[in-house]
Design an enzyme around this catalytic site. Structure first.
Site, PDB file in Angstrom:
ATOM      1  N   ASP A  88      12.576   2.616   4.800  1.00 27.84           N
ATOM      2  CA  ASP A  88      12.230   1.152   4.875  1.00 27.84           C
ATOM      3  C   ASP A  88      12.096   0.716   6.279  1.00 27.84           C
ATOM      4  O   ASP A  88      12.876   1.030   7.075  1.00 27.84           O
ATOM      5  CB  ASP A  88      13.354   0.332   4.219  1.00 27.84           C
ATOM      6  CG  ASP A  88      12.853  -1.101   3.905  1.00 27.84           C
ATOM      7  OD1 ASP A  88      11.869  -1.369   3.116  1.00 27.84           O
ATOM      8  OD2 ASP A  88      13.531  -2.059   4.413  1.00 27.84           O
ATOM      9  N   ASP A 491     -11.628   7.301 -32.036  1.00 33.54           N
ATOM     10  CA  ASP A 491     -12.347   8.372 -31.208  1.00 33.54           C
ATOM     11  C   ASP A 491     -13.367   8.930 -31.819  1.00 33.54           C
ATOM     12  O   ASP A 491     -13.437   8.589 -33.020  1.00 33.54           O
ATOM     13  CB  ASP A 491     -11.391   9.652 -30.712  1.00 33.54           C
ATOM     14  CG  ASP A 491     -11.539  10.058 -29.158  1.00 33.54           C
ATOM     15  OD1 ASP A 491     -12.863  10.345 -29.082  1.00 33.54           O
ATOM     16  OD2 ASP A 491     -10.803  10.291 -28.540  1.00 33.54           O
ATOM     17  N   GLY A 517     -15.037   6.796 -34.575  1.00 33.59           N
ATOM     18  CA  GLY A 517     -16.152   5.743 -34.250  1.00 33.59           C
ATOM     19  C   GLY A 517     -16.511   5.997 -32.764  1.00 33.59           C
ATOM     20  O   GLY A 517     -16.132   6.830 -32.121  1.00 33.59           O
ATOM     21  N   PHE A 519     -16.841   4.018 -29.335  1.00 30.89           N
ATOM     22  CA  PHE A 519     -16.522   2.854 -28.788  1.00 30.89           C
ATOM     23  C   PHE A 519     -17.659   2.054 -28.053  1.00 30.89           C
ATOM     24  O   PHE A 519     -17.566   0.821 -27.857  1.00 30.89           O
ATOM     25  CB  PHE A 519     -15.337   2.685 -27.897  1.00 30.89           C
ATOM     26  CG  PHE A 519     -15.281   3.454 -26.848  1.00 30.89           C
ATOM     27  CD1 PHE A 519     -16.171   3.582 -25.564  1.00 30.89           C
ATOM     28  CD2 PHE A 519     -14.270   4.340 -26.577  1.00 30.89           C
ATOM     29  CE1 PHE A 519     -16.043   4.424 -24.473  1.00 30.89           C
ATOM     30  CE2 PHE A 519     -14.113   5.383 -25.713  1.00 30.89           C
ATOM     31  CZ  PHE A 519     -15.180   5.172 -24.611  1.00 30.89           C
ATOM     32  N   ARG A 534      -8.250   7.007 -18.929  1.00 34.35           N
ATOM     33  CA  ARG A 534      -9.145   7.878 -18.164  1.00 34.35           C
ATOM     34  C   ARG A 534     -10.625   7.622 -18.567  1.00 34.35           C
ATOM     35  O   ARG A 534     -11.462   8.775 -18.633  1.00 34.35           O
ATOM     36  CB  ARG A 534      -8.758   9.250 -18.463  1.00 34.35           C
ATOM     37  CG  ARG A 534      -7.356   9.509 -17.772  1.00 34.35           C
ATOM     38  CD  ARG A 534      -6.927  10.998 -17.967  1.00 34.35           C
ATOM     39  NE  ARG A 534      -7.487  11.862 -16.909  1.00 34.35           N
ATOM     40  CZ  ARG A 534      -8.016  12.837 -17.071  1.00 34.35           C
ATOM     41  NH1 ARG A 534      -8.243  13.385 -18.180  1.00 34.35           N
ATOM     42  NH2 ARG A 534      -8.471  13.646 -16.127  1.00 34.35           N
TER      43      ARG A 534
HETATM   44  C1  LIG Z   1       5.171  -2.396  11.974  1.00 34.64           C
HETATM   45  C2  LIG Z   1       4.261  -1.643  11.267  1.00 34.64           C
HETATM   46  C3  LIG Z   1       4.612  -1.212   9.848  1.00 34.64           C
HETATM   47  N1  LIG Z   1       3.855  -0.439   9.056  1.00 34.64           N
HETATM   48  C4  LIG Z   1       4.007  -0.241   7.562  1.00 34.64           C
HETATM   49  C5  LIG Z   1       5.139   1.281   7.297  1.00 34.64           C
HETATM   50  C6  LIG Z   1       5.461   0.600   5.892  1.00 34.64           C
HETATM   51  O1  LIG Z   1       4.490   1.305   4.959  1.00 34.64           O
HETATM   52  C7  LIG Z   1       5.503  -0.864   5.844  1.00 34.64           C
HETATM   53  C8  LIG Z   1       6.683  -1.555   5.579  1.00 34.64           C
HETATM   54  O2  LIG Z   1       6.969  -1.662   4.294  1.00 34.64           O
HETATM   55  P1  LIG Z   1       8.253  -0.722   3.485  1.00 34.64           P
HETATM   56  O3  LIG Z   1       8.699  -1.763   2.470  1.00 34.64           O
HETATM   57  O4  LIG Z   1       9.104  -0.127   4.498  1.00 34.64           O
HETATM   58  O5  LIG Z   1       7.228   0.427   2.836  1.00 34.64           O
HETATM   59  P2  LIG Z   1       6.225   0.299   1.860  1.00 34.64           P
HETATM   60  O6  LIG Z   1       6.253  -0.938   0.760  1.00 34.64           O
HETATM   61  O7  LIG Z   1       4.699   0.521   2.415  1.00 34.64           O
HETATM   62  O8  LIG Z   1       6.257   1.520   0.666  1.00 34.64           O
HETATM   63  P3  LIG Z   1       7.623   1.713   0.006  1.00 34.64           P
HETATM   64  O9  LIG Z   1       8.573   0.673  -0.324  1.00 34.64           O
HETATM   65  O10 LIG Z   1       7.236   2.202  -1.320  1.00 34.64           O
HETATM   66  O11 LIG Z   1       8.371   2.911   0.683  1.00 34.64           O
HETATM   67  O12 LIG Z   1       4.838  -1.280   6.962  1.00 34.64           O
HETATM   68  C9  LIG Z   1       2.602   0.227   9.609  1.00 34.64           C
HETATM   69  O13 LIG Z   1       1.965   0.949   8.846  1.00 34.64           O
HETATM   70  N2  LIG Z   1       2.499   0.085  10.747  1.00 34.64           N
HETATM   71  C10 LIG Z   1       2.955  -0.876  11.603  1.00 34.64           C
HETATM   72  O14 LIG Z   1       2.814  -0.975  12.811  1.00 34.64           O
END
Ligand SMILES: Cc1cn([C@H]2C[C@H](O)[C@@H](COP(=O)(O)OP(=O)(O)OP(=O)(O)O)O2)c(=O)[nH]c1=O
Length: 625
Positions: A88, A491, A517, A519, A534
């Site tokens: 995060d 299908d 059938g 679709f 798909r």
């Molecule tokens: C500051 C900054 C953040 N980011 C991105 C990184 C993370 O993907 C996002 C922060 O959100 P996160 O909540 O950390 O991640 P996410 O929602 O993309 O993915 P997930 O929760 O599924 O893991 O911001 C950049 O790509 N470049 C940057 O300069």
């Protein structure tokens, strides 16, 4: 390469990245890590005020993301991962935590707060090691860490910020900017790990892996020279490939014994410029700047060989033989599959290297995954789908250069006859082909049906019609999960007359009906919920328009909905599976979530939501208002 032993410790393990972030996927792919992506469903709504420091919030969120995925995978289809990685990223400015902006105004507000100031970017990372116990309980060990990078923004004008906001880039990024793209222009200086800002602190991650897998011995600690990735001492556990490459680099004066040899090779590579390559010098080869071929290119060079190894082993029924007899020598297997001993040995060893088989003392056995998915008669077998890929998709991809030049699907060339519909003309042209095509689709759908059925709460729909629903595998999951739902599988007649071969025994199918059938041509049965799995990505615009208009006309506003099962591309269009699939140049196309939204809104579906499932297909639910 010094990094390799650390990353390769994860080879052969089921590694899962619990993140939808394409940046994190790129960073880990680029260093050669093989992993599955299963985005976490954990909602990032922890109460920030209970955390003493912002990084604690990021750490806890990362941990909860990883734990949610580990538990979910454990509960489904015995798919317990070995390792789940969660992350995060947050931006902090004067105690405030900035996450992803909710709209453009919010993005503008964040960026104007950051303008002219230094802020911190924290990424919390959680590595969850999973262990399935004999009683099927899940035991987990959690390792986590965080990394801080300081970023200083230039003074930014209002106009520039709005222009940046309108580029759309800020919306899925913490703090509302992407340093790796346009947002890099806003940044004056960076202190610390750049990749940490992009979402994944790779260097610290490798250190953590080394700590987990190579707890340093006393002597090692004294000998650490490299200040980045911990020095790797315990080399005897590494793969043969690594040993080989070390042996090749052996210096004549290095004492015998693999540990010594390997240490030599490692130190030499880790030291950037100071340690000369004595082996090269003694052989009279001048030392040159050594460029390392990136791991992703190496993987791509070999990728087709790996796919074809899987296809050949399935076609020769290697996994079936090993399921029946469990432990066999190469001689026995070669006899059973009626193949040369030399060829069989090579194939089996390649399967071991790819993590499909296990080998102890010249005896081969199936991995758990091979027993579940690769044998031809298992409940969750995708054997026939692999054969379909080998027999039908592989030939298309061998014509890729032509397909790109012409921008057309190569199926006509491949099957050497004019065809309007590959499905009808090739897969359904005779009874055997029809059955194996249906088995392929059945296996594929069985793996993903539960995730599609549970991606949204569908309990308000009492009747569903699965258009092109083939054997009814999604219908089976729907009626099991939603006890009030009746499902009509619609299908082509040639499909419907064979569905009896695919109905599970001891299963109440009274709420499932099958209707013949087309679709595109026939009237659609009445239903609250229409389903297309798909189908949409494969139809050319004209046919798709016709079909969606028909479905829309059949829907009651406020009551009916359309559920799609497709690979949903990420907004940056970097999701490899969908992009690679689109190279088959069918007349349709792959779409992102927002593209599905705008497509479906044209037909009166005003509420369109999508969910990445982490499985083979994602889900889109469109409600007509
Ligand atoms: C500051 C900054 C953040 N980011 C991105 C990184 C993370 O993907 C996002 C922060 O959100 P996160 O909540 O950390 O991640 P996410 O929602 O993309 O993915 P997930 O929760 O599924 O893991 O911001 C950049 O790509 N470049 C940057 O300069």
């Amino acid at each position: 390469m010094l990094l390799n032993p650390v990353i390769s410790k994860l080879a052969g393990k089921r590694v899962v990245l619990a993140s939808a972030s394409p940046r994190r996927q790129d960073i880990l792919t680029n260093v050669g890590l093989r992993f599955e992506v299963v985005p976490s469903w954990f909602k990032e709504t922890l109460d920030k005020s209970v955390f003493a420091a912002p990084y604690e919030y990021a750490l806890e969120t990362a941990k909860q993301k990883a734990l949610e995925v580990a538990r979910r995978m454990h509960m489904k289809h015995l798919k317990t991962p070995d390792i789940v990685i969660g992350a995060d990223t947050i931006v902090t400015l004067e105690e405030a935590i900035l996450e992803k902006p909710v709209d453009k105004q919010d993005a503008y507000n964040m960026l104007s707060r950051l303008s002219g100031k230094e802020h911190s970017v924290f990424t919390g990372v959680s590595i969850v090691l999973c262990n399935r116990q004999k009683d099927n309980q899940l035991e987990m060990d959690v390792f986590d860490f965080y990394e801080e990078t300081k970023v200083k923004f230039a003074d930014l004008s209002e106009d520039l910020l709005w222009e940046y906001v309108h580029s759309g880039e800020p919306m899925d990024k913490a703090g509302g900017y992407g340093i790796q793209s346009l947002g890099g222009m806003l940044v004056e200086s960076v202190h610390g790990d750049f990749l940490n800002v992009v979402g994944f602190p790779l260097n610290h991650f490798c250190k953590k892996l080394a700590e987990i897998y190579y707890p340093p011995s006393k002597q090692t600690i004294n000998r650490i020279k490299h200040d980045s990735i911990p020095y790797v001492e315990t080399f005897e556990n590494l793969s043969d490939v690594e040993k080989d490459c070390c042996v090749k680099r052996e210096a004549p004066d290095v004492k015998k014994g693999s540990q010594e040899k390997c240490n030599y090779a490692l130190r030499n590579k880790s030291s950037n410029v100071t340690v000369p390559d004595t082996a090269a010098l003694q052989n009279g080869i001048p030392e040159t700047n050594h460029l390392q071929l990136p791991a992703n290119i190496i993987h791509l060079l070999d990728g087709f060989k790996a796919s074809k190894t899987l296809f050949a082993a399935c076609k020769l029924k290697v996994f079936d033989e090993l399921k029946e007899k469990r432990d066999l020598k190469a001689e026995d297997i070669s006899e059973k599959i009626n193949a040369s001993l030399r060829g069989t040995e090579k194939l089996l060893d390649a399967c071991v290297a790819l993590g499909l088989l296990e080998k102890t003392h010249q005896v081969y056995s199936n991995t758990e995954a091979a027993n579940t998915f690769l044998v031809s008669d298992g409940e969750f077998s995708i054997h026939e789908y692999i054969m379909h890929t080998n027999d039908n998709l592989w030939p298309l991809f061998t014509n890729l250069e032509l397909a790109v030049k012409e921008g057309t699907c190569q199926k006509q060339r491949v099957i050497e006859k004019h065809s309007h519909s590959l499905v009808q003309d090739t897969h359904l042209c005779n009874q055997d082909k029809k059955k194996s095509f249906m088995t392929a689709m059945h296996g594929m759908m069985k793996i993903t049906a539960k995730d599609i059925a549970t991606a949204f709460d569908l309990s308000e729909y009492s009747s569903a019609c699965d258009l092109g629903g083939c054997t009814g595998s999604l219908a089976h999951d729907l009626v099991q999960i939603y006890t009030n739902m009746k499902v009509n599988v619609f299908d082509l007649p040639g499909v419907i007359e064979n569905v009896c071969h695919f109905q599970p025994e001891h299963f109440d199918t009274s709420r499932i009906t099958f209707t013949s059938g087309n679709f595109l041509e026939d009237q659609l049965p009445e239903a609250d919920l229409y389903i297309l799995s798909r189908v949409v990505h494969d139809l050319p615009d004209e046919k798709l328009d016709h079909l969606l208009q028909k479905i829309s006309n059949a829907c009651y506003p406020g009551k009916s909905a359309l559920l799609l099962a497709e690979i949903v591309l990420d907004e940056e269009k970097r999701e490899p599976r969908a992009l690679l699939q689109s190279l088959s140049m069918s007349e349709g196309k792959q779409r992102s979530g927002s593209e599905y939204r705008s497509l479906l809104q044209n037909y009166g579906f005003t509420s369109v939501v999508f969910r990445k499932t982490g499985n083979l297909l994602d889900a889109v639910l469109a409600v007509k208002s």
